[in-house]
Design an enzyme around this catalytic site. Structure first.
Site, mmCIF file in Angstrom:
data_model
loop_
_atom_site.group_PDB
_atom_site.id
_atom_site.type_symbol
_atom_site.label_atom_id
_atom_site.label_comp_id
_atom_site.label_asym_id
_atom_site.label_seq_id
_atom_site.Cartn_x
_atom_site.Cartn_y
_atom_site.Cartn_z
ATOM 1 N N HIS A 147 -9.019 3.549 -1.609
ATOM 2 C CA HIS A 147 -7.641 3.087 -1.421
ATOM 3 C C HIS A 147 -7.225 2.187 -2.584
ATOM 4 O O HIS A 147 -7.195 0.969 -2.462
ATOM 5 C CB HIS A 147 -7.543 2.334 -0.092
ATOM 6 C CG HIS A 147 -6.157 1.868 0.247
ATOM 7 N ND1 HIS A 147 -5.008 2.459 -0.235
ATOM 8 C CD2 HIS A 147 -5.738 0.834 1.036
ATOM 9 C CE1 HIS A 147 -3.959 1.820 0.246
ATOM 10 N NE2 HIS A 147 -4.369 0.823 1.003
ATOM 11 N N CYS A 206 0.826 -1.216 0.000
ATOM 12 C CA CYS A 206 0.000 0.000 0.000
ATOM 13 C C CYS A 206 0.856 1.261 0.000
ATOM 14 O O CYS A 206 0.342 2.354 -0.237
ATOM 15 C CB CYS A 206 -0.921 0.014 1.207
ATOM 16 S SG CYS A 206 -1.770 -1.541 1.473
ATOM 17 N N LYS A 249 -10.429 5.944 3.657
ATOM 18 C CA LYS A 249 -11.722 5.442 4.096
ATOM 19 C C LYS A 249 -12.851 5.892 3.173
ATOM 20 O O LYS A 249 -13.770 5.120 2.894
ATOM 21 C CB LYS A 249 -11.954 5.950 5.531
ATOM 22 C CG LYS A 249 -13.276 5.597 6.132
ATOM 23 C CD LYS A 249 -13.348 4.120 6.424
ATOM 24 C CE LYS A 249 -14.776 3.682 6.643
ATOM 25 N NZ LYS A 249 -15.560 3.677 5.401
ATOM 26 N N CYS A 278 -13.620 -0.068 7.492
ATOM 27 C CA CYS A 278 -12.653 -0.537 6.494
ATOM 28 C C CYS A 278 -12.701 0.343 5.246
ATOM 29 O O CYS A 278 -13.771 0.773 4.818
ATOM 30 C CB CYS A 278 -12.970 -1.959 6.072
ATOM 31 S SG CYS A 278 -13.160 -3.110 7.440
#
Lengths: 435, 364
Positions: free
Chosen positions: B312, B63, B308, B186
């Site tokens: 992402h 990430c 969020k 998530c």
């Protein structure tokens, strides 16, 4: 000095499938055997190297060396036998007889649950393992054993039957009042006949004692033996007779001296349940992992840490590196590292999450299909060592932070045609006291 | 298309224009590249950017891929080896099947001891959250407030995946994913790309009168697996990256006008605030609940909506954070503009903290 059974450990799974008490979806003969033998290793006199292990029940050729590795003795001799009561009694006779090796020996008898087969009347049965610990000294004595055939179409001859048992076991007149009969699947009329013809004997009925052990072909004789040894009958000698529809197996026992029995934990009222393995292991093992790949050599290299919690202790900074990797991760030293086995039981859960359906890695899809969500915990094994462990034998969410857990070797995931094994956390129950 | 769109947009953002021939090197941050070009993916960046022959390198740190690609670009400029560098991040996450997506999302964590113990990143962050809440006696409301705030910010961002506000109760009532984290704790699965043009300050001023200056950057690493870390509720990689970035920038935390932190899960934002030194240990929850991290408050955190709400797209996120800092510091962030923004910070984490970068920006 003569050898005898001085300890026995009963490992019965804590899962349900219908009315059956069955092994969980992550257990098999290997994991059940290891759990029973590890429990035996913790008893006095069995915490030193064993001479030999006799394994009776379903097993693969690979299981023998793996058993030694799991128990911390890769050179351990493991003799395998498939079969029922005769093989169980033969293994016990060998281990207690003159053919025994130096040091303690163990006989582990294992069965996995049988699924119901459509169109067949036989009841399915539960599973588990019994480990007998044998060494020199007084304990439960294993006598001679034998079989008598009595085809169901012929009227049973009680007199001849008793004569055969006496001759086969070497037990004389004291047989009267000391016979334990277990009529596993005999028709009720046959059982009634034996009861009528031998009014002085103690009879154990065919109905399941707990959640249907049933006619488990391997485990049944071992459990019957332990039950026979505990039946309150006068005198130090007794005979276990197990009546099948067409034959009877019998075994003489000497029960005059003390021995240790670690019984199975009682089945919890909220024992988890699962639907079995409808797809079978074969299909799982043939499947190609879409997820994380660990090559087999890498897995083999890590088995010491996975199976026995082996860590490296650095002679320089004295700190532990877990998983062991041949170099101290604190100071970089790679010479003189000492392999240390961390405690497998008594770890504390530092953090826990419940993985809900959909949040699992693809390798765990079958596990979720079988039981739904599951817990994973970070367990403190030593002051500076944590391990990430799946939680098993419990419902999702039942293992809170702060809980004390023990660990058991279980199936982790299928990969490259084989099951990969590792330790999982199990909530520490109120363990039954040895008797 | 994503990559081409982002690069064209970057070219178009240069006030006085940039010649592609001025670009001396390119770096692409991506994790899975939709699963179809797992090797040599950086060549696609040169093709789509119209800079054939220019050396391009793929950077993969899960990430934090684009964060580290940005760092590589910064180093190329700082070393003097290149005058202008193109940095891009890309992820197309919705193309692969769900199982395939779970595969390459999962393999960026510790494969042997976490993934194959049954954990994906939701589970790993679930463990951190479980420990954090217990250790600091914090309720789930603090986590929920992170989601509420970031969705409120994302509602003002036309590039955000979720442009709608949510309530604290909705977060608390959402189905659980990996306890104590629920669905609205998530970040989503996202497609996205972002591109950044870097240049030395003198050259940058030839492109525009309002450049954004990278004042300092830092990076760090840690163990892949949580089980080998000294603390379950601290990301050592973030701490190191933050300390290095502030040291290089020569400023202290009080100058920062806003933060773009890596909130892949709500717990991650609380950990970031503490690891970066903006909240004491165990105090980020109270800070968040106090409203101090909202857009118009003392310390705006994730004015873009964060991972969020904005989304992402794994390998693009670090570049997306730099994009947000660029607009905030040029005063072009429209409705989500942080008033008077002079200094900003972006924080990009790989996996559960095995790698991290921190970049500090100032208005030029």
């Amino acid at each position: 000095m003569a050898r005898s059974v001085q300890a026995a450990v009963v490992e019965r799974p804590g899962w349900r499938r219908g009315d059956l008490r069955v092994e969980g979806p992550d257990e098999d003969p290997f994991t059940l055997s290891v759990s029973a033998l590890e429990s035996l290793q913790r008893l006095p006199g069995f915490d030193r190297p064993w001479g030999r292990v006799h394994l009776v029940g379903p097993s693969s050729r690979e299981m023998a060396p793996a058993l030694g590795e799991a128990l911390g003795d890769p050179a351990l001799e493991v003799r395998r036998a498939q079969g029922g009561a005769t093989e169980v009694f033969t293994a016990l006779a060998t281990a207690t007889g003159s053919g025994g090796s130096e040091g303690p020996e163990a006989v582990v008898v294992v069965d996995v649950a049988s699924p119901p087969v459509p169109g067949r009347v036989e009841r399915p049965y539960g599973g588990g393992a019994v480990a007998f610990g044998i060494r020199e000294g007084d304990g439960l004595r294993i006598g001679p054993h034998g079989e008598r055939h009595h085809p169901p179409e012929r009227r049973p001859d009680a007199t001849a039957w008793v004569r055969t048992v006496r001759r086969g076991t070497g037990v004389g007149e004291e047989l009267k009042g000391a016979l334990v009969v277990r009529a596993a699947i005999a028709p009720p009329v046959l059982l009634a006949f034996w009861t009528k013809e031998l009014p002085d004997v103690v009879v154990r009925n065919a109905s399941p004692v707990d959640l249907s052990l049933g006619p488990a072909p391997h485990l049944g004789p071992a459990v019957d033996l332990l039950e026979a040894a505990q039946v309150p009958v006068d005198g130090p000698v007794r005979v276990l007779a197990t009546i099948q529809p067409s034959y009877t197996t019998f075994l003489g026992l000497g029960v005059g001296d003390p021995w240790i029995l670690v019984p199975a934990a009682p089945l919890a009222p909220d024992a988890p349940t699962w639907r079995g393995r409808p797809e079978g292991d074969g299909e799982l093992l043939r499947s190609v992992s879409e997820g994380a790949y660990v090559p087999r050599p890498r897995y083999l290299e890590s088995r010491g840490s996975r199976w026995r919690f082996l860590a490296d202790q650095c002679p320089g900074c004295e700190r532990l590196t877990f998983p062991a990797r041949g170099v101290c991760r604190w100071c970089g030293r790679s010479e003189g590292l000492v392999s240390v086995a961390l405690p497998r039981d008594g770890g504390i859960v530092e953090a826990r999450t419940t993985v809900r359906p959909g949040a699992q890695p693809t390798e765990f899809d079958p596990w979720v299909d079988a039981i739904g969500g599951y817990d994973v915990a970070l367990v403190r094994l030593a002051p500076t060592v944590l391990a990430t462990l799946p939680v098993t034998d419990a419902l999702a969410g039942a293992t809170p932070a702060g809980a004390v857990v023990r660990t058991r070797l279980r199936r982790l995931y299928p990969m490259e045609g084989e099951w990969r094994y590792g330790r999982k956390a199990v909530l520490t129950p109120a363990a039954p006291a040895p008797t | 298309v994503l990559l081409r769109t982002a690069v064209q947009s970057a070219y178009g953002s240069v006030d006085r224009g940039v010649e592609r021939t001025q670009i001396g090197e390119a770096f692409l941050g991506t994790l899975g590249f939709s699963g179809w070009q797992l090797g040599n993916a950086s060549a696609v960046l040169a093709e789509e950017a119209g800079i054939p022959g220019v050396p391009s390198t793929r950077v993969e740190n899960a990430c934090a891929s684009a964060g580290f690609a940005l760092r590589a670009g910064i180093k190329a400029i700082e070393s003097g080896s290149r005058d202008v560098v193109l940095v891009a991040g890309l992820e197309k996450m919705t193309d692969p099947t769900p199982s395939r997506r779970r595969y390459w999302l999962g393999v960026s964590g510790d494969t042997e001891w976490e993934r194959l113990a049954g954990l994906t990143f939701a589970g790993v962050y679930g463990l951190m959250a479980d420990r954090y809440l217990a250790e600091h006696h914090v309720g789930r409301e603090a986590l929920a407030e992170v989601a509420v705030k970031n969705h409120a910010n994302g509602a003002l961002n036309p590039n955000a995946q979720f442009q709608k506000e949510i309530t604290r109760q909705q977060v608390l009532d959402a189905p659980k994913v990996a306890d104590p984290l629920g669905l609205l704790d998530c970040c989503p699965v996202t497609d996205g790309a972002a591109a950044i043009l870097l240049a030395g300050e003198e050259i940058a001023r030839s492109f525009t009168d309002t450049p954004v200056i990278i004042a300092g950057d830092g990076a760090g690493s840690d163990t892949l697996a949580l089980q080998e870390r000294a603390h379950l509720t601290r990301l050592a990689a973030t701490q190191r990256a933050g300390d290095e970035a502030f040291h290089r920038a020569g400023v202290d935390r009080s100058v920062i006008s806003f933060l773009e932190v890596h909130d892949c899960f709500t717990i991650a934002e609380l950990l970031a605030l503490e690891d970066l030194g903006f909240a004491g240990r165990g105090e980020a929850g109270a800070l968040t609940l106090s409203g101090a991290t909202r857009r118009g408050a003392r310390l705006p955190v994730n004015p873009s909506g964060g991972l969020k709400s904005k989304g992402h797209p794994i390998g693009a996120t670090g570049a997306g954070q730099a994009y947000e800092a660029f607009h905030q510091l040029r005063g072009t962030a429209d409705r989500r503009q942080v008033e008077g923004a002079e200094w900003g910070l972006s924080h990009n984490v790989g996996g559960s903290g095995a790698s991290a970068t921190v970049t500090i920006y100032r208005r030029g």
